[in-house]
Design a protein around this motif. Structure first.
Motif, mmCIF file in Angstrom:
data_model
loop_
_atom_site.group_PDB
_atom_site.id
_atom_site.type_symbol
_atom_site.label_atom_id
_atom_site.label_comp_id
_atom_site.label_asym_id
_atom_site.label_seq_id
_atom_site.Cartn_x
_atom_site.Cartn_y
_atom_site.Cartn_z
ATOM 1 N N ALA A 21 0.832 -1.210 0.000
ATOM 2 C CA ALA A 21 0.000 0.000 0.000
ATOM 3 C C ALA A 21 0.866 1.260 0.000
ATOM 4 O O ALA A 21 0.552 2.240 -0.689
ATOM 5 N N LEU A 22 1.968 1.235 0.725
ATOM 6 C CA LEU A 22 2.853 2.399 0.781
ATOM 7 C C LEU A 22 3.561 2.655 -0.548
ATOM 8 O O LEU A 22 3.990 3.778 -0.811
ATOM 9 N N GLN A 23 3.649 1.626 -1.391
ATOM 10 C CA GLN A 23 4.274 1.794 -2.706
ATOM 11 C C GLN A 23 3.468 2.745 -3.585
ATOM 12 O O GLN A 23 3.988 3.275 -4.560
ATOM 13 N N TRP A 24 2.198 2.954 -3.253
ATOM 14 C CA TRP A 24 1.328 3.824 -4.041
ATOM 15 C C TRP A 24 1.933 5.215 -4.218
ATOM 16 O O TRP A 24 1.734 5.864 -5.232
ATOM 17 N N TRP A 25 2.683 5.661 -3.208
ATOM 18 C CA TRP A 25 3.282 6.993 -3.250
ATOM 19 C C TRP A 25 4.755 6.944 -3.640
ATOM 20 O O TRP A 25 5.527 7.828 -3.307
ATOM 21 N N SER A 26 5.127 5.936 -4.387
ATOM 22 C CA SER A 26 6.507 5.774 -4.845
ATOM 23 C C SER A 26 6.965 7.007 -5.625
ATOM 24 O O SER A 26 6.221 7.566 -6.431
ATOM 25 N N ALA A 27 8.183 7.416 -5.391
ATOM 26 C CA ALA A 27 8.729 8.599 -6.059
ATOM 27 C C ALA A 27 9.165 8.291 -7.489
ATOM 28 O O ALA A 27 9.127 9.160 -8.352
ATOM 29 N N SER A 28 9.566 7.062 -7.736
ATOM 30 C CA SER A 28 10.057 6.732 -9.079
ATOM 31 C C SER A 28 9.036 5.879 -9.833
ATOM 32 O O SER A 28 8.427 4.979 -9.261
ATOM 33 N N ASP A 29 8.850 6.207 -11.098
ATOM 34 C CA ASP A 29 7.979 5.443 -12.002
ATOM 35 C C ASP A 29 6.609 5.177 -11.364
ATOM 36 O O ASP A 29 6.107 4.062 -11.365
ATOM 37 N N ARG A 30 6.031 6.248 -10.842
ATOM 38 C CA ARG A 30 4.822 6.165 -10.010
ATOM 39 C C ARG A 30 3.674 5.393 -10.664
ATOM 40 O O ARG A 30 3.059 4.545 -10.029
ATOM 41 N N MET A 31 3.355 5.672 -11.917
ATOM 42 C CA MET A 31 2.198 5.028 -12.530
ATOM 43 C C MET A 31 2.429 3.527 -12.743
ATOM 44 O O MET A 31 1.511 2.728 -12.564
ATOM 45 N N HIS A 32 3.644 3.138 -13.090
ATOM 46 C CA HIS A 32 3.954 1.711 -13.247
ATOM 47 C C HIS A 32 3.893 1.012 -11.888
ATOM 48 O O HIS A 32 3.359 -0.099 -11.780
#
Length: 184
Positions: free
Chosen positions: A39-50
């Motif tokens: 769930a926290l990956q949702w706000w990933s800084a890199s390659d967000r949409m992928h």
């Protein structure tokens, strides 16, 4: 062979308080922790949409894998190893059948989804967590080795099916991955 491997992994249960605590904590908290980390990956800084697409794929894999397990449980009624005198149980007993392991299905589905979508470092970390869950479920005495293999097979199969059916960049995917994205 199944009984021998199960007994070999379960043999240390109850002999080391520290190892028992670690395995019990792994078996109880690792799945919710992995879900939280996805769930926290949702706000990933890199390659967000992928990454968001992969998070959705992991969630779908998780749900489909657990659904497959429920169907399997309708037909396969395998007694738990502690009820058969094969293992020493160090946690509370479970009330359902043994095959396949839901914990393993959940974690393997998530790890496989990340690996299939090319997010290798995170996928490898999730796979390491899944490996710990696999061992812990046998160690605490609640599953046979083949129950864990069955859970891994349903989790991986679900992730493969989702990878094949849920495509990145479709209208539905853009709608789902655009949730809470100020750039959309």
């Amino acid at each position: 062979m199944d009984v021998l491997i199960t007994q070999w992994i379960n043999a240390a249960a109850g002999k080391s308080a520290l190892l028992d605590m670690f395995m019990i904590a792994t078996t109880q908290y690792c799945v919710p922790l992995v879900v939280l980390l996805v769930a926290l990956q949702w706000w990933s800084a890199s390659d967000r949409m992928h990454v968001r697409h992969t998070c959705i794929a992991a969630g779908l894999s998780f749900v489909i894998g657990l659904g497959l397990n429920q169907i399997i449980l309708l037909f396969v009624h395998r007694v738990r190893p502690y009820d058969a005198g094969v293992s020493h149980l160090i946690i509370s007993p479970s009330s359902d059948w043994s095959f396949p392991s839901d914990h393993v299905t959940a974690t393997i589905a998530i790890a496989t989804a990340f690996l299939l979508h090319g997010i290798r470092r995170r996928g490898a970390a999730f796979l390491a967590a899944a490996g710990l869950v696999c061992v812990s479920r046998i160690y605490v005495g609640t599953y046979y080795f083949t129950d864990v293999l069955g859970g891994a097979a349903t989790g991986a199969s679900a992730a493969i099916a989702v990878r094949w059916l849920y495509w990145e960049g479709t209208r539905l995917d853009r709608l789902a991955t655009g949730i809470s994205n100020p750039q959309c």
